[in-house]
Design a protein around this motif. Structure first.
Motif, PDB file in Angstrom:
ATOM      1  N   ARG A 188      -7.176   4.386  -2.196  1.00  0.00           N
ATOM      2  CA  ARG A 188      -6.088   3.421  -2.051  1.00  0.00           C
ATOM      3  C   ARG A 188      -5.236   3.452  -3.301  1.00  0.00           C
ATOM      4  NH1 ARG A 188      -4.514  -1.766  -3.813  1.00  0.00           N
ATOM      5  NH2 ARG A 188      -4.161  -3.376  -2.226  1.00  0.00           N
TER       6      ARG A 188
ATOM      7  N   GLU B 216      -7.966  -5.817   0.589  1.00  0.00           N
ATOM      8  CA  GLU B 216      -8.332  -5.441   1.957  1.00  0.00           C
ATOM      9  C   GLU B 216      -9.717  -6.017   2.254  1.00  0.00           C
ATOM     10  OE1 GLU B 216      -4.968  -4.136   1.176  1.00  0.00           O
ATOM     11  OE2 GLU B 216      -6.486  -3.230  -0.096  1.00  0.00           O
TER      12      GLU B 216
ATOM     13  N   LEU C 262       0.823  -1.207   0.000  1.00  0.00           N
ATOM     14  CA  LEU C 262       0.000   0.000   0.000  1.00  0.00           C
ATOM     15  C   LEU C 262       0.858   1.259   0.000  1.00  0.00           C
ATOM     16  CD1 LEU C 262      -2.786  -0.998   2.556  1.00  0.00           C
ATOM     17  CD2 LEU C 262      -2.797  -1.203   0.066  1.00  0.00           C
TER      18      LEU C 262
ATOM     19  N   TRP D 220      -3.070   5.193   1.661  1.00  0.00           N
ATOM     20  CA  TRP D 220      -4.060   4.513   2.486  1.00  0.00           C
ATOM     21  C   TRP D 220      -4.022   5.117   3.881  1.00  0.00           C
ATOM     22  CZ3 TRP D 220      -2.725   1.470   6.877  1.00  0.00           C
ATOM     23  CH2 TRP D 220      -1.338   1.420   7.127  1.00  0.00           C
TER      24      TRP D 220
ATOM     25  N   HIS E 115      -1.493   1.405  -4.830  1.00  0.00           N
ATOM     26  CA  HIS E 115      -0.454   0.418  -4.563  1.00  0.00           C
ATOM     27  C   HIS E 115       0.389   0.246  -5.815  1.00  0.00           C
ATOM     28  CE1 HIS E 115      -2.452  -3.378  -6.423  1.00  0.00           C
ATOM     29  NE2 HIS E 115      -2.945  -2.304  -6.968  1.00  0.00           N
TER      30      HIS E 115
ATOM     31  N   TYR F  99     -12.615   1.173  -2.863  1.00  0.00           N
ATOM     32  CA  TYR F  99     -11.978   2.474  -2.749  1.00  0.00           C
ATOM     33  C   TYR F  99     -11.780   3.089  -4.119  1.00  0.00           C
ATOM     34  CZ  TYR F  99      -9.014  -1.613  -1.986  1.00  0.00           C
ATOM     35  OH  TYR F  99      -8.522  -2.898  -1.981  1.00  0.00           O
TER      36      TYR F  99
ATOM     37  N   PHE G 149      -8.807   1.855   7.423  1.00  0.00           N
ATOM     38  CA  PHE G 149      -9.164   0.649   6.681  1.00  0.00           C
ATOM     39  C   PHE G 149      -9.580  -0.462   7.642  1.00  0.00           C
ATOM     40  CE2 PHE G 149      -6.781   0.976   2.345  1.00  0.00           C
ATOM     41  CZ  PHE G 149      -7.310   2.234   2.142  1.00  0.00           C
TER      42      PHE G 149
END
Length: 298
Positions: A234, A190, A122, A125, A236, A150, A129
């Motif tokens: 979010r 998640e 991540l 974030w 990543h 998200y 969460f």
């Protein structure tokens, strides 16, 4: 009735702590990680500070190191997690590569009644969460599994990080599992689940773990057993397009297995041929192994 949807701030933290205390529940945060030394430390440290040291929402943070060759193990340990190498957990049961394997193996080294999974890569974030994912589990007894969703902003647009979702998972759901069509991000990393429920599921060892868990949950318990929570934003790290081919193959294999379609897999693997240049393909052996429910071995 549909799949219950909520927003992460629908529950005050004090209310969740009270609900957790009333239920006598414990919470494990599990972070499956492979070569994520650059990001796993921040994931662990931030959750530990906010949700273990400041309040008692999370009882343990466990990182499952899936065959990393970088400093993932040491970074996660220094950040305050308990770290296990996936291959060393229950060696009597053997070992397979993959995210699903790490998550399945986590059931043998964690104790929480509720298990929250978070990816280790991540970048954008926040620690909300975790309470957001726990909200439905602590307040709705019929819910067994909670998916996060998200916004995923990126240079290539809002769907930049959802290529396999849009090209593979969502068409599969539309064709084969329409009861899941209301899920915004079925492959989100998640999510949270009741420990006893996850231990009762068959688990693909690779990237198909999320879709398989959803299919089995809705089939056995219906849509009321699922919930989804808007977690905000979010971001990543992204894999290359060709690397996503293996992920897509695993998701397709798991979906077809759940509608009793035989595939060309041999000895738990599929050979994926990808043509980068000319007529000479690159052969990618993609594992499609599935683990029996962990409850049989606990």
């Amino acid at each position: 009735m549909g799949i219950h949807a909520a927003h992460w701030d629908d529950w005050a933290l004090d209310a969740l702590l009270a609900a957790k205390s009333h239920a006598g529940a414990t919470v494990s945060l599990v972070v499956p990680a492979r070569n994520e030394a650059g990001t796993v430390g921040a994931v662990v440290a931030r959750v530990r500070q906010a949700l273990m040291q400041t309040v008692d929402l999370v009882d343990e943070i466990v990182v499952i190191d899936s065959d990393s060759v970088d400093g993932t193990f040491d970074v996660a340990t220094e950040a305050g997690a308990r770290v296990h190498r996936s291959a060393e957990i229950r060696p009597d049961l053997g070992s397979h590569p993959g995210k699903g394997e790490a998550m399945w193996k986590s059931l043998f080294v964690t104790s929480g009644d509720l298990v929250v999974f978070m990816d280790a890569d991540l970048l954008d974030w926040d620690t909300h969460f975790v309470p957001g994912l726990l909200g439905p589990l602590l307040t709705r007894p019929e819910v067994q599994l909670v998916k996060g969703f998200y916004a995923r902003p990126g240079a290539g647009g809002p769907l930049e990080g959802g290529r396999v979702t849009e090209l593979v998972a969502r068409p599969l759901i539309a064709l084969l599992f329409p009861e899941l069509a209301g899920l915004v991000q079925p492959l989100a990393g998640e999510w949270a689940v009741r420990r006893s429920w996850f231990a009762s599921l068959t688990v693909p060892t690779g990237y198909a773990v999320e879709l398989a868990a959803l299919v089995e949950t809705v089939r056995r318990a219906g849509q009321p057993a699922l919930a989804q929570v808007d977690l905000g934003t979010r971001a990543h790290q992204h894999q290359t397009l060709l690397d996503l081919g293996a992920m897509a193959t695993q998701i397709l294999a798991a979906a077809l297995a759940r509608v009793d379609v035989d595939t060309a897999s041999t000895d738990g693997a599929v050979v994926l041929r990808q043509f980068r240049e000319g007529l000479d393909p690159t052969r990618h052996v993609v594992p499609v192994v599935e683990r029996e429910p962990a409850e049989r071995f606990l």
